[in-house]
Design an enzyme around this catalytic site. Structure first.
Site, short mmCIF file in Angstrom:
data_model
loop_
_atom_site.label_atom_id
_atom_site.label_comp_id
_atom_site.label_asym_id
_atom_site.label_seq_id
_atom_site.Cartn_x
_atom_site.Cartn_y
_atom_site.Cartn_z
N PRO A 89 19.80 -26.91 30.63
CA PRO A 89 19.26 -26.05 29.65
C PRO A 89 18.54 -24.90 30.45
O PRO A 89 18.14 -23.76 29.84
CB PRO A 89 18.16 -26.85 28.96
N ARG A 154 40.88 -22.29 25.00
CA ARG A 154 41.54 -21.55 23.93
C ARG A 154 42.03 -20.17 24.61
O ARG A 154 42.97 -19.38 23.99
CB ARG A 154 40.52 -21.23 22.64
N ASP A 169 39.43 -13.82 16.78
CA ASP A 169 38.13 -14.55 16.89
C ASP A 169 36.91 -13.71 16.54
O ASP A 169 36.90 -12.63 16.74
CB ASP A 169 37.81 -14.95 18.02
N1 ADE Z 1 21.95 -30.48 29.34
C1 ADE Z 1 20.59 -30.72 28.39
N2 ADE Z 1 20.85 -29.66 27.37
C2 ADE Z 1 21.62 -28.94 27.79
C3 ADE Z 1 21.86 -27.64 27.21
N3 ADE Z 1 21.28 -27.19 26.25
N4 ADE Z 1 22.92 -27.07 27.79
C4 ADE Z 1 23.57 -27.30 28.79
N5 ADE Z 1 23.39 -28.72 29.55
C5 ADE Z 1 22.38 -29.32 28.85
#
Ligand code: ADE
Length: 221
Positions: A89, A154, A169
């Protein structure tokens, strides 16, 4: 294109990889996707892959060594250091442009974290890119890895047939996709827009582009 996923939970990737467009693309040899169990690369009898965080704090941290050995083994198989993405994240938010960019690589490694994270030292040595799929926290990197692979594959030549082409797309030209209609001509009192029945291709194209612009302004200004 070859994609390798380094994970503690390879089974969670199973069905998505073998079904639908990703499954067909692998059967036809356009992409090869392989999941590698990091635990198979431990040097201890217990196959332990995690330990407590130095400095204290919650949870367990994935240790550097098993992941590093797994990464080295995959790089050896692929024939050299490979572009390596860590799903986190904290990363840069994944966009269609990234899918296009990464689809041009011959080899890609996706590293899936679990627990409270991975020892920073191994990330420093192996990771090329930190990628997030959005501003929320998931329990691991496996679902984000699937999302990325689906979006990337893709754009690998041969994966989509003409009808499925990625050219029209949403996000192509930075616009969202126009609305689509199929039979019947009238449903629940709603008629298909007249221009789509006209057979006039230039007018249809013009209408679709206008609709894309209207949608983009409304939903994703
Ligand atoms: N691992 C945990 N949450 C994540 C996210 N939002 N994006 C990528 N990897 C992650």
């Amino acid at each position: 294109m070859r994609i390798d996923i380094l994970t503690l939970f390879p089974d969670t990737l199973g069905d998505v990889l073998s079904e639908s467009i990703l499954g067909r693309a692998q059967e036809r040899g356009y992409i090869s996707i392989e999941a590698h169990q990091i635990r198979d690369y431990t040097a201890n009898k217990q196959n332990q892959v995690d330990d407590y965080p130095y400095g204290g704090g919650r949870g367990a941290i994935m240790q550097a060594d098993p992941l590093y050995r797994c990464w080295e083994a995959v790089c050896d198989e692929a024939g050299g250091a490979v572009h390596t993405v860590y799903l986190s994240p904290c990363g840069h938010t994944f966009k269609q442009a990234d899918a296009i960019r990464l689809s041009k690589l011959d080899n890609l490694i996706l590293v899936c974290g679990h627990y409270e994270g991975i020892d920073e030292r191994v990330l420093e040595e192996v990771v090329t890119d930190y990628v997030s799929i959005g501003d929320y926290v998931l329990t691991g990197g496996e679902l984000p890895a699937l999302v990325m692979m689906d979006a990337i594959s893709r754009f690998v030549p041969g994966v989509l047939n003409n009808e499925e082409s990625a050219e029209f797309d949403s996000f192509h030209d930075n616009l969202l996709e126009y609305p689509q209609y199929s039979r019947p001509e009238e449903w629940h009192g709603k008629k298909v827009p007249e221009v789509l029945l006209s057979g006039h291709h230039a007018n249809v194209d013009k209408w679709r582009r206008e609709q894309s612009i209207i949608r983009t302004a409304k939903w994703r200004p």
